[in-house]
Design an enzyme around this catalytic site. Structure first.
Site, PDB file in Angstrom:
ATOM      1  N   LYS A 153      54.785 -25.212  46.257  1.00 42.53           N
ATOM      2  CA  LYS A 153      55.956 -24.507  45.747  1.00 42.53           C
ATOM      3  C   LYS A 153      55.787 -23.014  45.990  1.00 42.53           C
ATOM      4  O   LYS A 153      54.712 -22.460  45.804  1.00 42.53           O
ATOM      5  CB  LYS A 153      56.125 -24.764  44.245  1.00 42.53           C
ATOM      6  CG  LYS A 153      56.772 -26.087  43.906  1.00 42.53           C
ATOM      7  CD  LYS A 153      57.009 -26.198  42.402  1.00 42.53           C
ATOM      8  CE  LYS A 153      57.706 -27.491  42.048  1.00 42.53           C
ATOM      9  NZ  LYS A 153      57.931 -27.612  40.583  1.00 42.53           N
ATOM     10  N   GLU A 212      64.294 -40.007  30.845  1.00 43.66           N
ATOM     11  CA  GLU A 212      65.063 -39.917  29.606  1.00 43.66           C
ATOM     12  C   GLU A 212      65.204 -41.260  28.907  1.00 43.66           C
ATOM     13  O   GLU A 212      65.180 -41.333  27.664  1.00 43.66           O
ATOM     14  CB  GLU A 212      66.454 -39.336  29.894  1.00 43.66           C
ATOM     15  CG  GLU A 212      66.460 -37.893  30.343  1.00 43.66           C
ATOM     16  CD  GLU A 212      66.229 -37.703  31.834  1.00 43.66           C
ATOM     17  OE1 GLU A 212      66.188 -36.543  32.286  1.00 43.66           O
ATOM     18  OE2 GLU A 212      66.075 -38.726  32.555  1.00 43.66           O
ATOM     19  N   ARG A 227      71.872 -40.184  31.026  1.00 39.46           N
ATOM     20  CA  ARG A 227      71.054 -41.153  31.756  1.00 39.46           C
ATOM     21  C   ARG A 227      70.419 -42.182  30.835  1.00 39.46           C
ATOM     22  O   ARG A 227      69.924 -43.215  31.282  1.00 39.46           O
ATOM     23  CB  ARG A 227      69.963 -40.411  32.535  1.00 39.46           C
ATOM     24  CG  ARG A 227      70.490 -39.468  33.602  1.00 39.46           C
ATOM     25  CD  ARG A 227      69.442 -38.475  34.078  1.00 39.46           C
ATOM     26  NE  ARG A 227      68.336 -39.095  34.758  1.00 39.46           N
ATOM     27  CZ  ARG A 227      68.208 -39.178  36.087  1.00 39.46           C
ATOM     28  NH1 ARG A 227      69.146 -38.686  36.869  1.00 39.46           N
ATOM     29  NH2 ARG A 227      67.159 -39.754  36.631  1.00 39.46           N
TER      30      ARG A 227
END
Length: 643
Positions: free
Chosen positions: A285, A371, A399
């Site tokens: 990253k 979730e 979700r």
């Protein structure tokens, strides 16, 4: 401060067709130019930075090797797709990212043919890619589907559900695992790169196929043993046994920044008859920009920043952010209540759970991008006597709706839902807007649904939820800073299902405005304007969408000519519940005028929040206009009011 860019190669490339005309020896310089262009663009607009920097070379390699847009490239989440946008005909608009009328911060089907599938939620790419691949197979089309999924997204079960089903796609599906954080693999070096090239080469695959055919001539037991021996030997050397078990041919790990390693492997995969294939790529990253490399978390999503120094433009003080008010309040409550736990789904900083975790690390749980699991985990904690808070963005809680219904509501378990990012969210647009939570929760039996009008109310609602053990309870609050009211010294336990009158009288006036959530302050502004027109106005903060304060509604409707409800939520929320109650109670038979104000029945594009609310018609002038239009049915009264 922008830097002066020299981009001689990038200037010659508008689409991937132009890219493919470059010699491979030019791709290193091209990637560097592309990275600098992205840094400069995000410096002027803000947005997601680190993830895009990490996939520059991967983006170049994929578009160079595969025949996009005929081959479908699907980015998981899509926040890393800025280099992809620059490469696919959108460089001239890249400095409009996340601004009104500009480019989306995610992939978007209506924006480009190179965005075959819109994304902004995690772990959907393999499922979608499988759909494209199978459709091509059924229609005898040559195109492949390439799904690029980050290792963080692999924490969601949906990714494995898709992989378990992926054999149907054959060699038309390529999954690229972008490993940039979780360190699944050992350090990548020359040996692993060599092995990746070897096991993806046509020579190796040809020999493997020949050996498999010979083995089939032998007994089934011998064939099976040889096949497993080859699979596990390769798995031990290169990793990937899990993916092999799910039906993928695993290649990797390889250095995602080394184009000399990456392109030959992708070419082998492109030309292979083996499939589906998973290519394990290791990236960093923030690659190529020192501030982002040194602090990947702070440069994941950024405000506008100085490209030379990396210093982000920060707001000058002001009220605290809602998520920090929640996190700090919960951490304080947990000091005297060992039953309080906090759960987040890969968003500790975004939800304020990081504040809780600093104080109570043993009771803070980051379940990853999962979730569904997080909600049922909270249900289990609640069933065992704990007081769990599931702190999840409104858009992400969608979700886990089945788990909210089945595992929490039906069993009447006291899970506390702290719903962040309620309402419109500005630059992240429709995919991240918290539009539907009031509707999808307030329809459920046993649920209590609250909405904080300001940061002080959020403190009270956090405490109220902590003390409520009779079933599930939810409270919603928006993104960003509070409105500037003082925080209470001690939290107040609210009476369930009771609102409050904050202006005027409950039993007298001409207009009543019933607000749920942070539109309360616009309602108060509207009341000032209506009073100036000679229309006595009462303003109520309903606090609860469910249970509804029916006594207050009945009192207000009996003593006011016009009642307006307002909320930053979709149809089915406060307005629907007030209308249903009024209808059931016969209140509409009296000629009462009720008007509901809510989010419009559309997905609003990204823009500045104040512009979004203006477009939605939820600001003070819109409230005044709604009242005056309602009063026009009594023309004499309107003329008197205008006079």
């Amino acid at each position: 401060m922008s830097q002066t860019l020299e981009t001689p190669l990038l200037d010659t490339v508008d689409t991937p067709d132009d890219l493919r005309r470059l010699d491979k020896s030019q791709l290193r310089q091209f990637s560097d130019e592309l990275r600098n262009e992205m840094i400069d663009a995000v410096g002027s607009t803000g947005g997601h930075l680190g993830s895009g920097l990490g996939v520059v070379e991967l983006t170049v390699a994929i578009h160079y090797v595969f025949a996009t847009p005929e081959d479908k490239l699907i980015w998981d989440v899509g926040h890393q797709a800025y280099p992809h946008k620059i490469l696919t005909g959108r460089r001239d608009r890249i400095r409009t990212l996340r601004q009104g009328g500009g480019l989306s911060g995610f992939t978007k089907r209506t924006e480009s043919e190179y965005d075959p599938f819109g994304a902004a939620h995690s772990s959907t790419s393999i499922s979608a890619g499988l759909g494209f691949a199978v459709a091509n197979k059924l229609n005898d089309r040559p195109g492949k589907a390439i799904a690029v999924i980050g290792d963080g997204a692999m924490s969601a079960g949906m990714a494995y559900e898709a992989m378990n089903n992926a054999e149907q796609a054959g060699n038309r599906l390529v999954v690229i695992l972008n490993d940039n954080d979780m360190s699944i693999a050992p350090p990548v070096g020359g040996l692993s790169a060599y092995l990746a090239r070897m096991v993806s080469s046509s020579e190796y695959l040809g020999l493997r196929s020949l050996a498999s055919k010979v083995a089939r001539k032998l007994s089934r037991r011998v064939h099976s043993s040889l096949e497993k021996a080859e699979e596990y030997t390769r798995g031990m050397v290169t990793g990937g046994t899990l993916f092999e078990e799910l039906g993928f041919y695993y290649v990797g790990p390889i250095d995602g920044h080394n184009l000399e390693h990456l392109i030959p492997v992708l070419e082998n995969v492109r030309d292979s008859e083996q499939g589906p294939v998973l290519v394990h790529v290791v990236t960093q990253k923030g690659k190529g920009y020192a501030p982002a490399e040194d602090s990947a978390d702070k440069y994941h999503g950024v405000a506008r920043f100085d490209v030379i120094t990396g210093k982000q433009k920060k707001s000058s003080g002001g009220p605290p952010n809602y998520q920090n008010v929640f996190g700090e309040t919960l951490a304080k409550l947990a000091e005297s209540d060992r039953r309080i736990c906090a759960i987040t789904a890969a968003m500790p900083g975004g939800t304020g759970v990081d504040k809780f975790a600093q104080a109570h690390p043993d009771r803070a749980f980051d379940v990853g991008i999962a979730e569904q699991h997080g909600v049922t985990f909270a249900a289990g904690l609640a069933a065992q006597g704990m007081r769990p808070f599931a702190a999840i963005y409104s858009t992400f809680l969608q979700r886990a709706y089945d788990q909210v219904v089945h595992d929490v509501a039906i069993q009447n378990l006291p899970v506390r839902f702290a719903i962040d990012r309620a309402g419109l969210v500005g630059a992240d647009g429709a995919t991240h807007a918290g539009s539907f939570d009031v509707t999808y929760l307030a329809t459920l039996p046993n649920f209590v649904v609250m909405a904080a009008a300001d940061e002080a109310e959020l403190v009270h609602m956090t405490y109220t939820a902590a003390e409520y053990d009779d079933g599930p309870i939810a409270f919603r609050y928006p993104r960003g800073a509070g409105v500037g009211v003082p925080l209470p010294q001690a939290p107040e336990k609210l009476e369930i299902g009771k609102g409050r009158v904050v202006r005027g009288k409950a039993n007298g006036g001409k207009v009543a405005i019933l607000s749920l959530g942070t539109r309360l302050h616009e309602a108060l502004k509207a009341a000032d304007q209506l009073e100036a027109k000679g229309l006595p106005t009462t303003v109520a903060d309903m606090r609860f969408a469910k249970p509804l304060d029916t006594a207050l509604v009945e009192q207000l409707t009996a003593s006011h000519e016009v009642v307006v409800t307002i909320e930053e939520a979709a149809i089915g929320g406060l307005g629907a519940h007030v209308l249903t109650f009024a209808s059931d109670a016969g209140l509409l038979d009296t000629g009462l005028k009720i008007r509901t104000m809510r989010l419009p029945d559309l997905f609003q594009d990204h823009d500045a929040p104040e512009k979004q609310y203006d477009e939605a018609g939820l600001n003070a002038p819109h409230i005044v206009d709604t009242v005056l239009k309602a009063l026009r049915h009594n023309s004499a009264g309107v003329e008197e009011a205008r006079a």
